[in-house]
Design an enzyme around this catalytic site. Structure first.
Site, mmCIF file in Angstrom:
data_model
loop_
_atom_site.group_PDB
_atom_site.id
_atom_site.type_symbol
_atom_site.label_atom_id
_atom_site.label_comp_id
_atom_site.label_asym_id
_atom_site.label_seq_id
_atom_site.Cartn_x
_atom_site.Cartn_y
_atom_site.Cartn_z
ATOM 1 N N ILE A 46 3.483 55.773 48.722
ATOM 2 C CA ILE A 46 4.082 55.557 47.407
ATOM 3 C C ILE A 46 4.038 54.096 46.981
ATOM 4 O O ILE A 46 4.465 53.750 45.879
ATOM 5 C CB ILE A 46 5.528 56.073 47.376
ATOM 6 N N GLY A 47 3.495 53.238 47.829
ATOM 7 C CA GLY A 47 3.360 51.835 47.469
ATOM 8 C C GLY A 47 2.622 51.082 48.561
ATOM 9 O O GLY A 47 2.570 51.530 49.705
ATOM 10 N N SER A 48 2.030 49.946 48.199
ATOM 11 C CA SER A 48 1.324 49.149 49.194
ATOM 12 C C SER A 48 1.168 47.726 48.710
ATOM 13 O O SER A 48 1.242 47.439 47.510
ATOM 14 C CB SER A 48 -0.058 49.748 49.498
ATOM 15 N N PHE A 66 0.756 43.149 53.021
ATOM 16 C CA PHE A 66 1.337 43.115 54.363
ATOM 17 C C PHE A 66 2.051 44.407 54.754
ATOM 18 O O PHE A 66 2.483 44.545 55.895
ATOM 19 C CB PHE A 66 2.337 41.950 54.466
ATOM 20 N N VAL A 98 2.938 48.875 53.754
ATOM 21 C CA VAL A 98 2.744 50.131 53.038
ATOM 22 C C VAL A 98 4.091 50.837 52.983
ATOM 23 O O VAL A 98 4.873 50.778 53.952
ATOM 24 C CB VAL A 98 1.709 51.036 53.742
ATOM 25 N N VAL A 99 4.382 51.475 51.855
ATOM 26 C CA VAL A 99 5.609 52.263 51.733
ATOM 27 C C VAL A 99 5.219 53.737 51.682
ATOM 28 O O VAL A 99 4.391 54.147 50.858
ATOM 29 C CB VAL A 99 6.416 51.881 50.481
ATOM 30 N N LYS A 101 9.144 51.745 54.904
ATOM 31 C CA LYS A 101 8.433 50.506 54.583
ATOM 32 C C LYS A 101 7.856 49.958 55.878
ATOM 33 O O LYS A 101 8.595 49.524 56.769
ATOM 34 C CB LYS A 101 9.408 49.509 53.951
ATOM 35 N N ASP A 120 15.534 37.102 43.974
ATOM 36 C CA ASP A 120 14.289 37.697 43.479
ATOM 37 C C ASP A 120 14.579 38.974 42.682
ATOM 38 O O ASP A 120 13.898 39.985 42.833
ATOM 39 C CB ASP A 120 13.337 38.004 44.639
#
Length: 274
Positions: free
Chosen positions: A19-21, A24, A26-27, A42, A135
């Site tokens: 679902i994400g990357s 450094f 990957v999710v 994560k 952040d």
């Protein structure tokens, strides 16, 4: 400080999809094999991590281990082997706020009010523990779902740090479009830098764009200095709620000494608007 038990691998989880990357990490969307519960995993690959990135991961683990709060993403476990470090996190089916804004363009004021109340509640918990996020941006705010009862949750605490009352930070960090001018100018700053970021997020929610623009720190700072009186899009300014305008102006105040304090944020008339 709570310490999370570490297992050797992801063997208890079944990976569903990516679902994400990033460079450094990957999710993954994953389910627990024993009960089918959904999680976001994560995964950081150790061969890609330098000492600074390792410190950021351990900062995130440290911060998340302290809280169980509806507006802070929850950490359930930390898994580590020779190849990776995995954070088993609460799964947020609604994705991040950046994607939500991109799809919607602008959101209704009532939705913006709800999201900012959630963001404020999570941030209040952090600040009460003498932590600043450093952040805050739509990419780091997750949505529990896309339903009407959606809950916003703060995530990504790698740049967070403890800051006792009266102390200041000096490290320049964050994302330029959401960074306070004192940070962009390499000046000392405190938790009011987070309040500037909240103002930038609120402005973007209601107008569909960030308040200031630029491709780097210098350009964003020049944009802020050029328009110290906050400019609202001419096409919609006449229809904006005066309470929204006032809250944005007081959060996006160039001088941190004159910027809204947290107590006045949560009690602002914007949150009483109908």
């Amino acid at each position: 400080m709570t310490s999370k038990k570490r297992r050797r691998s992801l063997e208890d989880y079944e990976i569903v999809e990516r679902i994400g990357s990033g460079a450094f990490a990957v999710v993954w969307k994953a389910t627990h094999k024993s009960n089918g519960a959904l999680f976001a995993v994560k995964q950081f690959f150790t061969d890609r991590l330098n000492p600074q990135l390792r410190r950021r991961i351990h900062t995130e683990i440290d911060v998340l281990s302290r809280f169980t709060h509806p507006n802070i993403v929850r950490l359930f476990d930390v898994l580590e082997d020779e190849f990776s470090i995995c954070l088993v996190l609460e799964y947020c089916a609604g994705g991040d706020l950046a994607t939500y804004i991109k799809e919607k363009g602008r959101v209704r004021e009532a939705t913006a009010r709800r999201f900012m109340q959630h963001l404020g509640a999570g941030l209040q918990m952090l600040h009460s523990a003498n932590l600043i996020h450093r952040d805050l941006k739509p990419q780091n705010l997750l949505l529990s779902s896309r339903d009407k009862d959606v809950v916003l949750k703060i995530s990504d605490f790698g740049l967070a740090r403890e800051l006792e009352p009266g102390d200041y930070a000096v490290t320049v960090c964050g994302s330029p479009l959401y960074m306070a001018p004192e940070v962009l100018q390499f000046q000392k700053y405190d938790n009011k830098a987070d309040l500037w970021s909240m103002g930038a997020i609120l402005f973007q929610l209601v107008t569909g764009d960030t308040p200031y623009h630029g491709d780097n720190h210098f350009q964003v700072l020049q944009s802020i200095k050029k328009y110290q009186v906050l400019q609202f899009p001419k096409s919609i300014v006449t229809g904006l709620n005066p309470c929204f305008v006032d809250l944005c102006q007081r959060l996006l105040c160039f001088d941190p000494e004159k910027r809204l304090i947290f107590k006045d944020f949560v009690n602002h008339n914007f949150f009483d608007s109908v």
